[in-house]
Design an enzyme around this catalytic site. Structure first.
Site, PDB file in Angstrom:
ATOM      1  N   HIS A 124       0.832  -1.202   0.000  1.00  0.00           N
ATOM      2  CA  HIS A 124       0.000   0.000   0.000  1.00  0.00           C
ATOM      3  C   HIS A 124       0.868   1.253   0.000  1.00  0.00           C
ATOM      4  O   HIS A 124       1.851   1.348   0.749  1.00  0.00           O
ATOM      5  CB  HIS A 124      -0.903   0.008   1.230  1.00  0.00           C
ATOM      6  CG  HIS A 124      -1.750   1.235   1.366  1.00  0.00           C
ATOM      7  ND1 HIS A 124      -1.808   1.972   2.522  1.00  0.00           N
ATOM      8  CD2 HIS A 124      -2.559   1.871   0.471  1.00  0.00           C
ATOM      9  CE1 HIS A 124      -2.632   3.000   2.349  1.00  0.00           C
ATOM     10  NE2 HIS A 124      -3.093   2.956   1.110  1.00  0.00           N
ATOM     11  N   SER A 125       0.527   2.228  -0.853  1.00  0.00           N
ATOM     12  CA  SER A 125       1.171   3.536  -0.897  1.00  0.00           C
ATOM     13  C   SER A 125       2.663   3.374  -1.222  1.00  0.00           C
ATOM     14  O   SER A 125       3.002   2.928  -2.309  1.00  0.00           O
ATOM     15  CB  SER A 125       0.933   4.269   0.417  1.00  0.00           C
ATOM     16  OG  SER A 125       1.235   5.636   0.298  1.00  0.00           O
ATOM     17  N   ALA A 126       3.572   3.699  -0.289  1.00  0.00           N
ATOM     18  CA  ALA A 126       4.993   3.487  -0.552  1.00  0.00           C
ATOM     19  C   ALA A 126       5.268   2.029  -0.877  1.00  0.00           C
ATOM     20  O   ALA A 126       6.139   1.718  -1.696  1.00  0.00           O
ATOM     21  CB  ALA A 126       5.822   3.937   0.644  1.00  0.00           C
TER      22      ALA A 126
ATOM     23  N   PHE B 260      -1.261  -1.085  -4.336  1.00  0.00           N
ATOM     24  CA  PHE B 260      -2.401  -0.349  -3.800  1.00  0.00           C
ATOM     25  C   PHE B 260      -2.006   1.125  -3.711  1.00  0.00           C
ATOM     26  O   PHE B 260      -1.160   1.504  -2.905  1.00  0.00           O
ATOM     27  CB  PHE B 260      -2.750  -0.803  -2.381  1.00  0.00           C
ATOM     28  CG  PHE B 260      -3.319  -2.180  -2.223  1.00  0.00           C
ATOM     29  CD1 PHE B 260      -3.253  -3.139  -3.213  1.00  0.00           C
ATOM     30  CD2 PHE B 260      -3.936  -2.527  -1.024  1.00  0.00           C
ATOM     31  CE1 PHE B 260      -3.776  -4.411  -3.029  1.00  0.00           C
ATOM     32  CE2 PHE B 260      -4.464  -3.787  -0.838  1.00  0.00           C
ATOM     33  CZ  PHE B 260      -4.384  -4.736  -1.841  1.00  0.00           C
TER      34      PHE B 260
END
Length: 268
Positions: free
Chosen positions: A131-133, A164
């Site tokens: 997710h994200s990073a 994500f």
């Protein structure tokens, strides 16, 4: 009939609890050959696995935190669902630069491929997600083949990449180190978008609501999807989770991850 239903309920509960009890988690397993103190502190991973499993699909899950924070964890939505789940930590900016973050992610995936059979996982069924990073790292090590090649792994051997809400332009923490603002679009070789190609593993993009995401995150991923399509990639998808912001989108996105794993494995 009433007592039959009650007994059936208890039987199903027993079966469910017994199946869950066959899962185990090991914490803080070192995965890196890097020998400095910070690497020894950070470069560890957790594994959640079925104690009697064999040839199970594997999810390598990278946490978010802007490459500057966060810690490994195993998402509850992925536990006890027929997967081996591997959750690595990686070093963080400003203690290291973005290339070292990416290198750590690649080393963690390579370690997983080389060791996962001991935990009932199939090294030919490695799904990388985050997710994200963590989504950014997923894309970088899967699209830019140099990172995994360093550890003797062909990125195209991965079963799929499922970021994500990851950045596909140069990551904002990397841009900040270059004096580039978070609203300035910038693409260099640290950007997944720089490495668009048609022959990478299945690439499944998931983002939150266009109006609630960070800084046009949906639109930049939509452009990534379009460029992968134009390049001729045969299995690229994008999902937009309306009503979910950047942080909240991760929980419902796990349903899509599991659904796509089933589809991809059934197509093999």
């Amino acid at each position: 009939m009433k007592y039959l239903l009650i007994n059936l309920f208890y039987l199903l509960s027993f079966i469910t609890l017994n199946a869950q009890s066959q899962y185990s988690t090991q914490f803080d397993i070192p995965y890196s050959s890097k020998a400095d103190d910070y690497s020894k502190e950070r470069l560890k991973l957790d594994i959640h696995y079925h104690t009697e499993g064999k040839d199970m699909p594997v999810i390598v899950w990278f946490h978010g935190g802007g490459l500057t924070g966060g810690n490994k964890f195993i998402p509850g939505e992925l536990m006890d669902h027929g997967y081996v789940v591997v959750a690595p930590n990686y070093r963080l900016i400003p203690n290291v630069d973005v290339e070292q973050c990416i290198d750590d992610a690649a080393e963690a995936v390579a370690w997983t491929i080389n060791n996962i059979e001991k935990y009932g996982g199939d090294p030919k069924k490695i799904f990388v997600s985050g997710h994200s990073a963590g989504g950014y790292l997923t894309s970088m090590i899967g699209l830019d083949k140099q990172w995994l090649e360093k550890y003797g792994v062909d990125a195209d051997s991965l079963a799929a990449l499922v970021p994500f809400s990851g950045q596909v332009i140069t990551h904002f923490s990397d841009r900040k180190s270059k004096g580039i603002g978070e609203l300035t679009p910038y693409v260099d070789n640290h950007a997944p978008l720089f490495h668009v190609r048609k022959d990478c593993p299945p690439y499944i993009i998931i983002t939150g609501d266009a109006e609630q995401e960070l800084f046009g995150r949906y639109e930049e991923n939509l452009y990534m999807w379009r460029m992968m399509k134009l390049a001729g990639h045969p299995d690229v998808k994008i999902y937009k989770l309306d009503g979910y912001n950047h942080g909240d989108m991760a929980s419902p996105a796990h349903h899509i991850l599991k659904q796509e794993i089933s589809r991809i494995l059934s197509d093999k």
